[in-house]
Design a protein around this motif. Structure first.
Motif, PDB file in Angstrom:
ATOM      1  N   PRO A   1       1.053  -1.272  -0.052  1.00 12.18           N
ATOM      2  CA  PRO A   1      -0.398  -0.170  -0.272  1.00 12.18           C
ATOM      3  C   PRO A   1       1.330   1.262   0.511  1.00 12.18           C
ATOM      4  CG  PRO A   1       0.197  -0.752   2.283  1.00 12.18           C
ATOM      5  CD  PRO A   1       1.073  -1.940   1.327  1.00 12.18           C
ATOM      6  N   ALA A   2       1.729   1.536  -1.257  1.00  9.98           N
ATOM      7  CA  ALA A   2       2.216   3.186  -1.361  1.00  9.98           C
ATOM      8  C   ALA A   2       2.203   3.210  -2.593  1.00  9.98           C
ATOM      9  CB  ALA A   2       3.472   2.340  -0.706  1.00  9.98           C
ATOM     10  N   HIS A   3       3.251   4.088  -3.015  1.00  8.66           N
ATOM     11  CA  HIS A   3       3.051   4.944  -4.425  1.00  8.66           C
ATOM     12  C   HIS A   3       3.912   3.555  -4.796  1.00  8.66           C
ATOM     13  CE1 HIS A   3       4.327   7.531  -7.649  1.00  8.66           C
ATOM     14  NE2 HIS A   3       3.366   8.172  -7.243  1.00  8.66           N
ATOM     15  N   PRO A   4       3.645   3.860  -6.733  1.00 12.96           N
ATOM     16  CA  PRO A   4       4.493   3.259  -7.023  1.00 12.96           C
ATOM     17  C   PRO A   4       6.092   2.889  -6.702  1.00 12.96           C
ATOM     18  CG  PRO A   4       3.031   2.986  -8.492  1.00 12.96           C
ATOM     19  CD  PRO A   4       2.531   3.923  -7.097  1.00 12.96           C
ATOM     20  N   ARG A   5       6.540   4.072  -6.789  1.00 12.97           N
ATOM     21  CA  ARG A   5       7.805   4.347  -6.686  1.00 12.97           C
ATOM     22  C   ARG A   5       8.540   3.551  -5.589  1.00 12.97           C
ATOM     23  NH1 ARG A   5      10.075   8.089  -9.640  1.00 12.97           N
ATOM     24  NH2 ARG A   5       8.626  10.753 -11.020  1.00 12.97           N
ATOM     25  N   GLN A   6       7.809   4.260  -4.655  1.00 14.00           N
ATOM     26  CA  GLN A   6       7.901   3.359  -2.631  1.00 14.00           C
ATOM     27  C   GLN A   6       8.395   1.812  -2.933  1.00 14.00           C
ATOM     28  OE1 GLN A   6       6.213   6.085  -1.847  1.00 14.00           O
ATOM     29  NE2 GLN A   6       7.876   6.783  -2.601  1.00 14.00           N
ATOM     30  N   ALA A   7       7.275   1.239  -4.027  1.00 10.78           N
ATOM     31  CA  ALA A   7       6.502  -0.277  -3.792  1.00 10.78           C
ATOM     32  C   ALA A   7       7.365  -0.583  -4.532  1.00 10.78           C
ATOM     33  CB  ALA A   7       5.526  -0.569  -4.731  1.00 10.78           C
ATOM     34  N   ARG A   8       8.310   0.166  -5.391  1.00 14.19           N
ATOM     35  CA  ARG A   8       9.087  -0.606  -7.262  1.00 14.19           C
ATOM     36  C   ARG A   8      10.225  -0.553  -5.912  1.00 14.19           C
ATOM     37  NH1 ARG A   8      12.673  -2.708  -8.954  1.00 14.19           N
ATOM     38  NH2 ARG A   8      13.519  -2.718 -10.985  1.00 14.19           N
ATOM     39  N   MET A   9      11.407  -0.014  -5.198  1.00  9.59           N
ATOM     40  CA  MET A   9      12.137   0.285  -3.999  1.00  9.59           C
ATOM     41  C   MET A   9      12.178  -0.944  -3.216  1.00  9.59           C
ATOM     42  SD  MET A   9      12.692   4.362  -3.036  1.00  9.59           S
ATOM     43  CE  MET A   9      12.736   3.639  -0.969  1.00  9.59           C
ATOM     44  N   ILE A  10      10.787  -1.725  -2.662  1.00  6.84           N
ATOM     45  CA  ILE A  10      10.979  -2.406  -1.710  1.00  6.84           C
ATOM     46  C   ILE A  10      11.693  -3.773  -2.727  1.00  6.84           C
ATOM     47  CG2 ILE A  10       9.446  -4.030  -0.543  1.00  6.84           C
ATOM     48  CD1 ILE A  10       8.172  -1.294   0.250  1.00  6.84           C
ATOM     49  N   VAL A  11      10.323  -3.972  -4.022  1.00  6.25           N
ATOM     50  CA  VAL A  11      11.173  -4.989  -4.605  1.00  6.25           C
ATOM     51  C   VAL A  11      12.055  -5.075  -5.486  1.00  6.25           C
ATOM     52  CG1 VAL A  11      10.471  -5.831  -6.975  1.00  6.25           C
ATOM     53  CG2 VAL A  11       8.205  -5.176  -5.512  1.00  6.25           C
ATOM     54  N   GLU A  12      12.725  -3.703  -5.027  1.00 12.36           N
ATOM     55  CA  GLU A  12      14.544  -4.475  -6.148  1.00 12.36           C
ATOM     56  C   GLU A  12      15.263  -4.531  -4.619  1.00 12.36           C
ATOM     57  OE1 GLU A  12      17.028  -4.875  -8.576  1.00 12.36           O
ATOM     58  OE2 GLU A  12      15.191  -3.442  -9.030  1.00 12.36           O
ATOM     59  N   ALA A  13      14.236  -4.030  -3.307  1.00 15.10           N
ATOM     60  CA  ALA A  13      15.537  -4.307  -2.275  1.00 15.10           C
ATOM     61  C   ALA A  13      15.267  -6.359  -1.815  1.00 15.10           C
ATOM     62  CB  ALA A  13      14.809  -3.200  -0.915  1.00 15.10           C
ATOM     63  N   GLU A  14      13.914  -6.368  -2.125  1.00 15.71           N
ATOM     64  CA  GLU A  14      13.986  -7.365  -1.428  1.00 15.71           C
ATOM     65  C   GLU A  14      14.651  -8.793  -2.528  1.00 15.71           C
ATOM     66  OE1 GLU A  14       9.028  -8.504  -1.030  1.00 15.71           O
ATOM     67  OE2 GLU A  14       9.451  -8.222  -3.195  1.00 15.71           O
ATOM     68  N   ARG A  15      14.908  -8.315  -3.957  1.00 16.90           N
ATOM     69  CA  ARG A  15      15.971  -8.500  -4.955  1.00 16.90           C
ATOM     70  C   ARG A  15      17.491  -8.812  -4.609  1.00 16.90           C
ATOM     71  NH1 ARG A  15      13.725  -6.306 -10.254  1.00 16.90           N
ATOM     72  NH2 ARG A  15      10.658  -7.240 -10.243  1.00 16.90           N
ATOM     73  N   ARG A  16      17.471  -7.565  -4.126  1.00 19.86           N
ATOM     74  CA  ARG A  16      18.972  -8.214  -3.071  1.00 19.86           C
ATOM     75  C   ARG A  16      19.214  -8.085  -1.814  1.00 19.86           C
ATOM     76  NH1 ARG A  16      21.876  -5.688  -7.210  1.00 19.86           N
ATOM     77  NH2 ARG A  16      20.162  -4.287  -9.354  1.00 19.86           N
ATOM     78  N   GLY A  17      18.198  -8.907  -1.640  1.00 16.82           N
ATOM     79  CA  GLY A  17      18.370  -9.372   0.700  1.00 16.82           C
ATOM     80  C   GLY A  17      18.016  -8.055   1.003  1.00 16.82           C
ATOM     81  N   VAL A  18      17.858  -7.129   1.081  1.00  8.69           N
ATOM     82  CA  VAL A  18      18.009  -5.953   2.050  1.00  8.69           C
ATOM     83  C   VAL A  18      16.330  -5.644   1.540  1.00  8.69           C
ATOM     84  CG1 VAL A  18      20.383  -5.135   1.875  1.00  8.69           C
ATOM     85  CG2 VAL A  18      18.515  -4.377   0.132  1.00  8.69           C
ATOM     86  N   ALA A  19      15.835  -6.905   2.154  1.00 12.45           N
ATOM     87  CA  ALA A  19      13.597  -6.102   1.880  1.00 12.45           C
ATOM     88  C   ALA A  19      13.705  -5.830   2.788  1.00 12.45           C
ATOM     89  CB  ALA A  19      13.082  -7.778   1.646  1.00 12.45           C
ATOM     90  N   ASP A  20      13.582  -6.072   4.063  1.00 17.15           N
ATOM     91  CA  ASP A  20      13.169  -4.684   5.403  1.00 17.15           C
ATOM     92  C   ASP A  20      14.341  -3.796   5.849  1.00 17.15           C
ATOM     93  OD1 ASP A  20      11.947  -5.455   7.666  1.00 17.15           O
ATOM     94  OD2 ASP A  20      13.821  -4.545   8.835  1.00 17.15           O
ATOM     95  N   ASP A  21      14.763  -3.610   4.935  1.00 17.68           N
ATOM     96  CA  ASP A  21      16.276  -1.972   4.760  1.00 17.68           C
ATOM     97  C   ASP A  21      15.603  -0.991   3.692  1.00 17.68           C
ATOM     98  OD1 ASP A  21      17.777  -2.521   6.169  1.00 17.68           O
ATOM     99  OD2 ASP A  21      19.688  -2.872   4.419  1.00 17.68           O
ATOM    100  N   GLY A  22      14.791  -2.149   2.650  1.00 20.62           N
ATOM    101  CA  GLY A  22      13.916  -1.037   1.467  1.00 20.62           C
ATOM    102  C   GLY A  22      12.688  -0.742   1.718  1.00 20.62           C
TER     103      GLY A  22
END
Length: 907
Positions: free
Chosen positions: A459-480
């Protein structure tokens, strides 16, 4: 239950809703529609087949309304009546009436396109025309016309004209309402087949005495212009001083209730609290803020009854909500912070603007809910009259990216033809779609990609959601998740005056404002969000807790197992910064430090999308090349505007190559060095309009680089003109000779060698060359003349000779001119012994003779030499003998021998 003005019309509302799928309800502020309509639908049995959802634009109103309805039922909130909003929920399996905020309803429509388990939806405060409300209305109407004709819909408005909404909700399938519907307040004319029925209720409003400033007061333009602390001025007074004076006036005149003060934002609220602190202390008043960033407990404290009088300083969140008991006076600044979005630049805008007349009426009405009250408006009556009736709907001014992604996920591919109540601007839709394609959420056919599906979980703007998805892919989901929460909150800083000297950390990272904020947040987390410790760290406790709530919700939805975490601190930071970049691919720029005319230097970002933006002085970014502007906005300052980057993060060019290959352009082009008069080949690697790398390789003897250099040289040479590359006027004369022969001897069949032909030859000479110097050495004249075959060259020499040998042996040059016969100039004596003048073009054209005296000045111009000897020479010779006695002037010049060409001695 206390009787409310809405009560008499509730049976008509339920009857109309049984007969028709949709009903529009008009009820002024204070009528009680927010709490009584959901209760009436519950009592009438509309919840037997599913829940009744009540959409509230604001979290405060949703929570307070659910609590009020639950209390009237004699229950606790979360039983029969509950609420669901972002970060907060109070419900149970027994919940039948659920108050929800806008994003919650939209997401539920996406997850369950048939909205199973819901029997009716109430859209409250629709006059505010929030973007999510417009989208919800369109989706619900679409659902009614498709899979859910049984779904009931009530649209409630306090100040908006109900006609367009009723027409929108009507349809060819609607049937005329039964006569029984035409009860008290029912608009029978709206019950036809083409519109939804409209009901109107009378409100209950006690008299509110409204007072205005006598002369020009708080102005939105002065409030937003030039002042770094965004203060408004009235003369030499600030907004907060006006508020304090107004509160003091109310207290001194015997006010015995609470005061509600409307201000543009939290910053103005903090300053007004400081200004009112003295009177609050002396009069034993509670000073309480009320705005969207506060926790639920802090908001409840502001609106619940207290043991002493309150001064509630609020943003426009208090304009529309359930009655706040005890408020008998309103102080209205007449201002609000208005968010907008510029689709052409892609940048958000935020400005302080005058509220509309409808909002002013809403604010004043808060003082007359329970008894007669007063409203002090910090602006003039004329100012109010000049304002629009309603605010512009958000659909005209906000970023549409989140809406477009949600609609595409719901299967809506024809965004322009979607059933909008009011269609959004085409530029806004196009900008939103372009951003989503760039984020990888949509493909070119408006289909949601796998990345877009993953983004929709959050439940976030697509920009922030895209940040989280990329963070998931790089192993830093919680940081994202934390970074996305920090972006949403914008600033963790403590209010001015609350920051301790130790608050600014000397070891803050210089690579990213977001990572510096993340570092501060992690320290706040380790301190368990203890308020005193957070202030010492320079962190606002309320904002830190808001970030923590957001982080937790996002983290619950994130995939923490999709990739192994980075092994080192450096690798983790790189992953974090790449995740930040992934959400802002259109905000890349280069950091530079330009020097102004005053010698002062600042920092600005040259954006890849075009233009520049000033980097905030508070940014920790330092000594980096490329950045991504995370928090950027266009600010109005008087009559001008400037773009400010509030937060940025350093990036590497290689990351752009990895993430956004399609946006990278590798071009090779030739540029012109004007000083050296030379073409230089430049190879550029660009991201949008930003050059990432530039090299000047050698052009070589062939290939594309040499061709590019030759093309640039040819373009510059053509612009310069061919005459710059020949010595003297030999080529010019040759061209005139060719043109002469073509005009007078067409049988010679000489080719047309004109200016364009010369330029073509010049361009051909550029092949393999790179400079003007090389072109000048290439002998353009010979190259052009070589275009004639040997036979044609002989014909040119015969028909248009360059010179003629005169009787005395002198070779005289012929001058050719466009559109005129050739001419020859020489001393008259050189023509002695010549009975007839020379001819060219095979004898067709006589040469124009310029016969000159010994001083080289012509005494006659003629093409008839024999006639000159007979008619004019005797008289001219007599004068010449007198002036030049040492020269021979024979009586029969046509048969006389020409004089020797030896130089004469001066007399």
């Amino acid at each position: 239950m206390q009787p409310l003005p809405i009560d008499p019309i509730l049976p008509d509302l339920c009857a109309a809703l049984r007969a028709r799928p949709s009903v529009v309800l008009e009820a002024p502020p204070g009528a009680g529609k927010t709490t009584r309509v959901p209760r009436a639908l519950l009592d009438a049995g509309f919840a037997e087949r599913g829940e009744i959802l009540v959409l509230e634009p604001r979290r405060l109103a949703a929570r307070l309304s659910a609590r009020r309805v639950a209390e009237e039922l004699g229950e606790r909130v979360g039983e029969t009546v509950g609420y669901t909003m972002r970060f907060e929920e109070a419900s149970s399996p027994a919940t039948r009436v659920r108050f929800v905020t806008e994003g919650v309803l939209t997401r539920r429509l996406l997850v369950d396109r048939e909205l199973r388990g819901v029997s009716a939806v109430v859209l409250d405060e629709f006059h505010e025309r929030h973007l999510a409300g417009d989208v919800a209305l369109a989706l619900l109407r679409r659902l009614q016309r498709g899979a859910r004709p049984d779904l009931r819909l009530v649209v409630m408005s306090a100040t908006l004209d109900a006609g367009p909404i009723a027409a929108f909700l009507g349809g060819p399938e609607a049937q005329p309402a039964p006569a029984a519907e035409a009860g008290r307040g029912h608009d029978a004319t709206a019950a036809g087949a083409s519109v939804a029925p409209t009901l109107r209720a009378e409100g209950r409003m006690f008299d509110v005495a409204i007072e205005y400033l006598p002369s020009a007061g708080v102005s939105a333009s002065t409030h937003a212009a030039g002042d770094r602390r965004a203060r408004a001025h009235w003369g030499d007074r600030t907004l907060e001083s006006l508020v304090a004076s107004s509160v003091r006036q109310l207290i001194e005149e015997g006010l015995d209730g609470d005061v509600l003060v409307f201000l543009p934002g939290s910053a103005e609220i903090r300053r007004a609290m400081d200004a009112c602190s003295a009177i609050a202390k002396s009069e034993n008043l509670l000073l309480l803020p009320l705005h969207g960033s506060l926790s639920a407990a802090e908001q409840d404290r502001a609106v619940r009854p207290a043991d002493r009088r309150k001064i509630i300083l609020s943003t426009n969140v208090a304009e529309t909500s359930v009655t706040i008991d005890g408020v008998v006076a309103v102080v209205d600044s007449g201002l609000a912070r208005v968010a907008a979005h510029a689709p052409w630049s892609g940048l958000p805008t935020l400005r302080v603007a005058p509220i509309a007349r409808a909002s002013a009426a809403q604010r004043a009405g808060r003082a007359g809910r329970t008894r007669p009250g007063r409203c002090l408006r910090l602006y003039t009556r004329g100012d109010l009259a000049s304002r629009p009736e309603h605010e512009a709907p958000e659909i005209r001014r906000l970023d549409l990216a989140e809406t477009v992604l949600e609609l595409c996920a719901a299967g809506v591919t024809d965004l322009e033809g979607f059933g909008w109540l009011e269609a959004p601007p085409a530029a806004g839709l196009a900008a939103a779609e372009a951003l989503l394609v760039r984020l990888g959420a949509l493909d070119e056919g408006r289909r949601v990609t796998p990345t877009g599906r993953r983004m929709l979980r959050f439940p976030a703007h697509p920009r922030q959601a895209r940040m989280i998805v990329e963070a998931e892919r790089r192993g830093v989901a919680d940081d994202g998740c934390t970074l996305a929460a920090l972006v949403a909150e914008r600033d963790l800083g403590a209010p001015p005056g609350a920051r301790e000297p130790h608050g600014r950390r000397s070891d803050a990272r210089h690579s990213s404002d977001l990572l510096a904020a993340l570092q501060a947040f992690e320290e706040a987390d380790r301190a368990r969000f203890a308020a005193d410790r957070l202030r010492w760290l320079g962190v606002d406790p309320a904002r830190a807790l808001t970030v923590e709530r957001t982080r937790k919700q996002l983290s619950r939805l994130a995939d923490h197992r999709s990739a192994a975490p980075p092994e080192t601190v450096e690798a983790r930071e790189i992953a974090q910064r790449i995740a930040i970049l992934s959400g802002y691919p259109d905000r890349v720029g280069r950091l530079r430090r330009p020097t102004s005319a005053t010698g002062r230097t600042g920092r600005e970002v040259v954006l890849a999308a075009g233009g520049t933006a000033a980097l905030s002085e508070a940014s920790v970014i330092d000594d980096v090349d490329l950045v991504v502007a995370v928090d950027i906005e266009e600010r109005s300052e008087g009559r001008s505007a400037r773009t400010v980057v509030r937060a940025a993060s350093a990036i590497e060019a290689d990351w752009l190559l990895d993430l956004f290959t399609d946006a990278i352009r590798d071009t090779t082009e030739a540029t012109w060095n004007g000083a050296a008069e030379r073409a230089e080949v430049v190879r550029r690697l660009s991201y949008d309009a930003l050059v990432l790398d530039e090299a000047r390789p050698a052009a070589g003897a062939g290939g594309p680089l040499a061709e590019a250099a030759a093309r640039e040289l040819a373009a510059q040479a053509r612009a310069k003109g061919w005459r710059a590359f020949v010595k003297g006027d030999a080529l010019e004369g040759w061209l005139l000779r060719v043109a002469f022969v073509r005009a007078h001897c067409p049988d010679a069949a000489l080719p047309d060698v004109d200016e364009d032909a010369v330029l073509a030859t010049l361009e051909a000479l550029c092949d393999g060359r790179r400079s003007f110097a090389e072109l000048r050495d290439a002998d353009l004249s010979s190259a052009v003349q070589a275009s004639l075959s040997p036979a044609k060259a002989r014909a040119l020499a015969e028909l248009a000779p360059e010179s003629i040998v005169l009787p005395g042996g002198r070779r005289a040059r012929l001058e050719y001119a466009a559109g005129a016969p050739p001419s020859l100039a020489s001393r008259l004596q050189d023509f002695f012994g010549m009975a007839e003048g020379p001819r060219v073009a095979g004898g067709r054209v006589p040469v124009v003779l310029h016969l000159c005296a010994p001083n080289q000045r012509p005494v006659q111009v003629t093409t008839d030499l024999s006639g000159f000897w007979a008619r004019h020479y005797p008289a001219i010779a007599k004068e010449l003998r007198r002036r030049y006695p040492k020269h021979a002037w024979p009586d029969d010049p046509a048969h006389a021998a020409p004089p020797s060409r030896a130089p004469l001695r001066k007399a």
